[in-house]
Motif scaffolding. Structure first.
Motif, PDB file in Angstrom:
ATOM      1  N   LEU A  35      -9.091  -4.425  -4.995  1.00 45.85           N
ATOM      2  CA  LEU A  35      -7.752  -4.831  -4.566  1.00 45.85           C
ATOM      3  C   LEU A  35      -6.906  -3.617  -4.207  1.00 45.85           C
ATOM      4  O   LEU A  35      -6.179  -3.629  -3.207  1.00 45.85           O
ATOM      5  CB  LEU A  35      -7.071  -5.653  -5.666  1.00 45.85           C
ATOM      6  CG  LEU A  35      -5.672  -6.168  -5.378  1.00 45.85           C
ATOM      7  CD1 LEU A  35      -5.689  -7.145  -4.206  1.00 45.85           C
ATOM      8  CD2 LEU A  35      -5.090  -6.834  -6.609  1.00 45.85           C
ATOM      9  N   LEU A  36      -7.007  -2.562  -4.983  1.00 45.05           N
ATOM     10  CA  LEU A  36      -6.269  -1.334  -4.705  1.00 45.05           C
ATOM     11  C   LEU A  36      -6.726  -0.714  -3.384  1.00 45.05           C
ATOM     12  O   LEU A  36      -5.904  -0.262  -2.589  1.00 45.05           O
ATOM     13  CB  LEU A  36      -6.437  -0.350  -5.857  1.00 45.05           C
ATOM     14  CG  LEU A  36      -5.665   0.957  -5.763  1.00 45.05           C
ATOM     15  CD1 LEU A  36      -4.173   0.688  -5.726  1.00 45.05           C
ATOM     16  CD2 LEU A  36      -6.010   1.851  -6.926  1.00 45.05           C
ATOM     17  N   ARG A  39      -5.365  -2.769  -0.549  1.00 42.60           N
ATOM     18  CA  ARG A  39      -3.923  -2.513  -0.430  1.00 42.60           C
ATOM     19  C   ARG A  39      -3.653  -1.175   0.254  1.00 42.60           C
ATOM     20  O   ARG A  39      -2.804  -1.081   1.142  1.00 42.60           O
ATOM     21  CB  ARG A  39      -3.283  -2.554  -1.819  1.00 42.60           C
ATOM     22  CG  ARG A  39      -1.825  -2.221  -1.865  1.00 42.60           C
ATOM     23  CD  ARG A  39      -1.002  -3.247  -1.181  1.00 42.60           C
ATOM     24  NE  ARG A  39       0.410  -2.929  -1.368  1.00 42.60           N
ATOM     25  CZ  ARG A  39       1.369  -3.614  -0.859  1.00 42.60           C
ATOM     26  NH1 ARG A  39       1.126  -4.678  -0.146  1.00 42.60           N
ATOM     27  NH2 ARG A  39       2.611  -3.260  -1.060  1.00 42.60           N
ATOM     28  N   ALA A  42      -4.562  -1.360   3.949  1.00 47.70           N
ATOM     29  CA  ALA A  42      -3.631  -2.207   4.689  1.00 47.70           C
ATOM     30  C   ALA A  42      -2.287  -1.523   4.912  1.00 47.70           C
ATOM     31  O   ALA A  42      -1.672  -1.685   5.966  1.00 47.70           O
ATOM     32  CB  ALA A  42      -3.418  -3.525   3.955  1.00 47.70           C
ATOM     33  N   VAL A  43      -1.843  -0.763   3.928  1.00 49.42           N
ATOM     34  CA  VAL A  43      -0.541  -0.104   4.049  1.00 49.42           C
ATOM     35  C   VAL A  43      -0.603   1.078   5.011  1.00 49.42           C
ATOM     36  O   VAL A  43       0.340   1.340   5.754  1.00 49.42           O
ATOM     37  CB  VAL A  43      -0.040   0.334   2.651  1.00 49.42           C
ATOM     38  CG1 VAL A  43       1.164   1.232   2.755  1.00 49.42           C
ATOM     39  CG2 VAL A  43       0.290  -0.884   1.814  1.00 49.42           C
ATOM     40  N   GLY A  61      -3.574  -7.664   2.484  1.00 44.30           N
ATOM     41  CA  GLY A  61      -3.199  -6.454   1.765  1.00 44.30           C
ATOM     42  C   GLY A  61      -1.741  -6.073   1.940  1.00 44.30           C
ATOM     43  O   GLY A  61      -1.171  -5.380   1.100  1.00 44.30           O
ATOM     44  N   ARG A  62      -1.137  -6.525   3.017  1.00 46.30           N
ATOM     45  CA  ARG A  62       0.275  -6.223   3.250  1.00 46.30           C
ATOM     46  C   ARG A  62       1.228  -7.231   2.613  1.00 46.30           C
ATOM     47  O   ARG A  62       2.436  -7.011   2.608  1.00 46.30           O
ATOM     48  CB  ARG A  62       0.540  -6.168   4.759  1.00 46.30           C
ATOM     49  CG  ARG A  62      -0.086  -4.960   5.397  1.00 46.30           C
ATOM     50  CD  ARG A  62       0.202  -4.907   6.859  1.00 46.30           C
ATOM     51  NE  ARG A  62      -0.417  -3.715   7.430  1.00 46.30           N
ATOM     52  CZ  ARG A  62      -0.568  -3.497   8.721  1.00 46.30           C
ATOM     53  NH1 ARG A  62      -0.145  -4.392   9.583  1.00 46.30           N
ATOM     54  NH2 ARG A  62      -1.149  -2.410   9.145  1.00 46.30           N
ATOM     55  N   ASN A  63       0.706  -8.311   2.090  1.00 53.65           N
ATOM     56  CA  ASN A  63       1.532  -9.331   1.452  1.00 53.65           C
ATOM     57  C   ASN A  63       1.895  -8.866   0.035  1.00 53.65           C
ATOM     58  O   ASN A  63       1.107  -8.967  -0.902  1.00 53.65           O
ATOM     59  CB  ASN A  63       0.779 -10.663   1.407  1.00 53.65           C
ATOM     60  CG  ASN A  63       1.643 -11.805   0.964  1.00 53.65           C
ATOM     61  OD1 ASN A  63       2.701 -11.609   0.384  1.00 53.65           O
ATOM     62  ND2 ASN A  63       1.189 -13.009   1.247  1.00 53.65           N
ATOM     63  N   ASP A  64       3.108  -8.342  -0.098  1.00 55.86           N
ATOM     64  CA  ASP A  64       3.537  -7.741  -1.365  1.00 55.86           C
ATOM     65  C   ASP A  64       3.521  -8.722  -2.527  1.00 55.86           C
ATOM     66  O   ASP A  64       3.091  -8.381  -3.627  1.00 55.86           O
ATOM     67  CB  ASP A  64       4.945  -7.162  -1.231  1.00 55.86           C
ATOM     68  CG  ASP A  64       4.983  -5.942  -0.346  1.00 55.86           C
ATOM     69  OD1 ASP A  64       3.941  -5.269  -0.243  1.00 55.86           O
ATOM     70  OD2 ASP A  64       6.048  -5.666   0.237  1.00 55.86           O
ATOM     71  N   VAL A  67      -0.196  -9.533  -3.638  1.00 58.20           N
ATOM     72  CA  VAL A  67      -0.887  -8.371  -4.208  1.00 58.20           C
ATOM     73  C   VAL A  67      -0.272  -7.989  -5.556  1.00 58.20           C
ATOM     74  O   VAL A  67      -0.996  -7.701  -6.514  1.00 58.20           O
ATOM     75  CB  VAL A  67      -0.869  -7.193  -3.216  1.00 58.20           C
ATOM     76  CG1 VAL A  67      -1.394  -5.927  -3.869  1.00 58.20           C
ATOM     77  CG2 VAL A  67      -1.687  -7.526  -1.987  1.00 58.20           C
ATOM     78  N   ASN A  68       1.038  -8.006  -5.663  1.00 55.06           N
ATOM     79  CA  ASN A  68       1.675  -7.671  -6.944  1.00 55.06           C
ATOM     80  C   ASN A  68       1.323  -8.684  -8.025  1.00 55.06           C
ATOM     81  O   ASN A  68       1.079  -8.313  -9.178  1.00 55.06           O
ATOM     82  CB  ASN A  68       3.184  -7.577  -6.771  1.00 55.06           C
ATOM     83  CG  ASN A  68       3.595  -6.346  -5.994  1.00 55.06           C
ATOM     84  OD1 ASN A  68       2.847  -5.375  -5.912  1.00 55.06           O
ATOM     85  ND2 ASN A  68       4.774  -6.385  -5.410  1.00 55.06           N
TER      86      ASN A  68
END
Length: 116
Positions: A35-36, A39, A42-43, A61-64, A67-68
């Motif tokens: 996942l990291l 992320r 994607a960022v 990955g850009r969906n905050d 992902v959080n």
């Protein structure tokens, strides 16, 4: 998945399956690393022309919010394994209360992820 068997064993005075708890922690660390990586890619990747599945993975990955929430669930899963592994020897039956609170926290995060 492992909550009810762990709870039953704790309340009957036995220790939970320690190998199962170790596997929970190992798998959780692997999935958190994946996942990291998604992320970070994607960022740091701009707009690219890629196959459809890669653009969807980058959008994920850009969906905050998602992902959080997944990072929070990951932390709670690792905490569940850690408390289940070390708790019975250190604090005895109070481990059952801690595991119940962790599972309630997981349900709270999952509820917010699905309906929030």
């Amino acid at each position: 998945m492992g909550f009810l068997p762990c709870l039953y064993k704790l309340l009957t005075g036995r220790e939970p399956n320690r190998r199962f708890l170790v596997e929970i922690m190992k798998l959780n660390l692997v999935f958190t690393g994946i996942l990291l990586a998604v992320r970070l890619v994607a960022v740091h990747v701009g707009d690219i022309s890629a196959p459809h599945y890669l653009t969807e993975l980058i959008a994920f990955g850009r969906n905050d919010r998602v992902v959080n929430a997944l990072f929070e669930l990951s932390a709670l899963n690792f905490l569940f394994g850690l408390v289940g592994f070390y708790g019975p020897k250190r604090i005895g039956k109070a481990t059952a209360l801690l595991l119940t609170l962790i599972v309630l926290g997981q349900l709270w995060v999952a509820w917010g992820l699905l309906f929030g």
